[in-house]
Design a protein around this motif. Structure first.
Motif, short mmCIF file in Angstrom:
data_model
loop_
_atom_site.label_atom_id
_atom_site.label_comp_id
_atom_site.label_asym_id
_atom_site.label_seq_id
_atom_site.Cartn_x
_atom_site.Cartn_y
_atom_site.Cartn_z
N ILE A 165 0.88 -1.18 0.00
CA ILE A 165 0.00 0.00 0.00
C ILE A 165 0.91 1.22 0.00
O ILE A 165 1.77 1.36 0.88
N LEU A 166 0.75 2.07 -0.97
CA LEU A 166 1.65 3.20 -1.17
C LEU A 166 0.91 4.53 -0.96
O LEU A 166 -0.01 4.85 -1.71
N LEU A 167 1.30 5.27 0.08
CA LEU A 167 0.78 6.61 0.30
C LEU A 167 1.84 7.59 -0.22
O LEU A 167 2.84 7.84 0.45
N ALA A 168 1.64 8.08 -1.44
CA ALA A 168 2.63 8.94 -2.06
C ALA A 168 1.99 10.25 -2.50
O ALA A 168 0.84 10.29 -2.93
N ALA A 169 2.75 11.33 -2.39
CA ALA A 169 2.26 12.64 -2.82
C ALA A 169 2.33 12.78 -4.33
O ALA A 169 1.57 13.53 -4.94
#
Length: 327
Positions: free
Chosen positions: A120-124
Motif C-alpha cells: 500500500i503506497l501513500l505517495a504525494a
C-alpha cells in the motif's frame, strides 16, 4: 527501448499475469504459449531478473509506504489498515520515508525483497521511477490518497471537498478571500482540492480571491500567513489543510486578530483537534480510518487475484463550526 511484461501482454492480447505465469513456468494454453514465445523472440525480451528472484512463497505481510508519521491523516489511515489486515490474518510492515522520494522507491524494492504479498503506497507524487519499481517487483500495489491510470487507486473526493468549501464560504457572504494551498506536485491537495474551490468561486462572479502556496508544515504556514496579513486584509483565509488553518489561527491570535469577528478561517481534513480548540474550526472531514480499512480490503483482494475497481473514491463531509462568521 526494452519491452516490459505489460508490453508483451498487450501485444499477445493476454493479461500481464498470464505472461508472468508463462515466464515462471506456469500453465498456459498452447496457443498462448506460442504467441508469447514468438513476441519474446521477435523483441529479444530478457525477463527482469529482480522480479524473477521474487518467486518464493508468498507471506501474509503487507508493506505500507508512508511519507511521514507525524500526521493525523497518516496515523488514522494506518490504524484502519492495521485493523482490517489483522481481522484477515495479515500483518503490516511500515516504511516511513520522511517525504524523501528516493526513499519511497527504495522502500518498494526493499519490501519486495522481504517477500511481502502486496504494498500500500501513500505517495504525494507518482513518477516514472515509481512506475518502474512497481513493474519490476511484479506484486500488487495499491495507491492511496492519489490516483494514477496505471495503478489501482483509492482517493478522497478532493474536487468535491474544495467545491463544497467554496460554496459555503461564498454562501456566508465572503468576497475578499485568500486560499493558502500547497505545491501542485501533490495532485490531490495541490491540484484537485484547489480546482474544486475555484469551480465554486467561478459560480460566484464577484469574488476577489488571492492564491498563495505554502507547505504542509504548520510552522511554514505560520510564516506565510503572517506575510499575507501584513499585505492584505481578507475576510477569510481558506487553508488547504487543517494544519495550514491552525497556523493561520496561531498567527492571528499572536496579532490580536479576533476569529471569526475580524478574520474567518477554514481547513480540510477534520482532525480531532479542530473540534477541541476555541473557536472550533470549520473544515471538510476526510474519513481516513475508513480509507485505511478499504485500502487493506482492496490489497488483500488483489493479492488473492480477485477483481478490484481501478479507482475508488471516498465521500467527504463539510462541517461548519465557529471559525467562520457570516457577513
Amino acid at each position: 527501448m526494452n519491452k516490459t511484461i505489460s508490453d508483451i501482454a498487450q501485444m499477445a492480447g493476454v493479461a500481464k499475469s498470464t505472461v508472468s505465469r508463462f515466464l515462471n513456468g506456469g500453465s498456459v494454453s498452447e496457443d498462448t504459449r506460442q504467441k508469447i514465445e514468438r513476441i519474446i523472440k521477435q523483441y529479444n525480451y530478457v525477463p527482469n531478473t529482480f522480479a524473477q528472484s521474487l518467486k518464493a512463497k508468498k507471506t501474509s505481510i503487507i508493506g505500507t509506504v508512508v511519507p511521514r508519521l507525524d500526521s493525523f491523516a497518516t496515523s488514522q489511515t494506518l490504524i484502519g489498515i492495521d485493523e482490517e489486515l489483522r481481522s484477515n490474518q495479515y500483518q503490516m510492515l511500515i516504511a516511513n520515508t520522511s517525504q524523501d522520494m528516493q526513499r519511497e522507491i527504495d522502500a518498494i524494492y526493499d519490501f519486495a525483497r522481504q517477500k511481502v504479498s502486496g504494498i500500500i503506497l501513500l505517495a504525494a507524487e507518482v513518477t516514472e521511477a515509481h512506475l518502474k519499481a512497481v513493474e519490476d517487483i511484479g506484486i500488487p500495489v495499491l495507491l492511496v490518497g492519489q490516483q494514477h491510470e496505471q495503478l489501482h487507486s483509492l482517493v478522497h473526493n478532493d474536487d468535491q471537498a474544495g467545491y463544497e468549501m467554496g460554496k459555503y464560504v461564498v454562501g456566508q457572504g465572503h468576497r475578499k478571500i485568500v486560499y493558502m494551498g500547497v505545491s501542485e506536485k501533490d495532485q490531490a491537495v495541490g491540484i484537485h482540492r484547489k480546482q474544486g474551490f475555484q469551480r465554486a468561486i467561478a459560480e460566484c462572479g464577484d469574488c476577489e480571491v488571492k492564491y498563495y502556496e505554502t507547505s504542509f508544515k504548520m510552522s511554514e504556514a505560520i510564516i506565510t500567513a503572517e506575510a499575507i496579513l501584513k499585505e492584505i486584509t481578507p475576510t477569510i483565509i481558506v487553508g488547504a489543510t487543517d494544519n495550514i488553518a491552525l497556523g493561520v489561527m496561531k498567527i492571528a491570535f499572536s496579532n490580536k486578530i479576533r476569529i471569526p469577528q475580524e478574520l474567518s478561517v477554514t481547513g480540510f481534513g477534520g482532525y480531532d483537534i479542530t473540534e477541541m480548540i476555541h473557536p472550533t474550526l470549520t473544515t471538510v472531514k476526510y474519513h481516513y480510518l475508513q480509507a485505511g480499512k478499504v485500502a487493506a480490503n482492496h490489497i488483500i483482494r488483489l493479492v488473492k487475484g480477485e477483481s478490484v475497481e481501478e479507482r475508488t473514491t471516498l465521500d467527504v463531509e463539510l462541517i461548519p463550526r465557529e471559525s467562520v462568521d457570516k457577513i
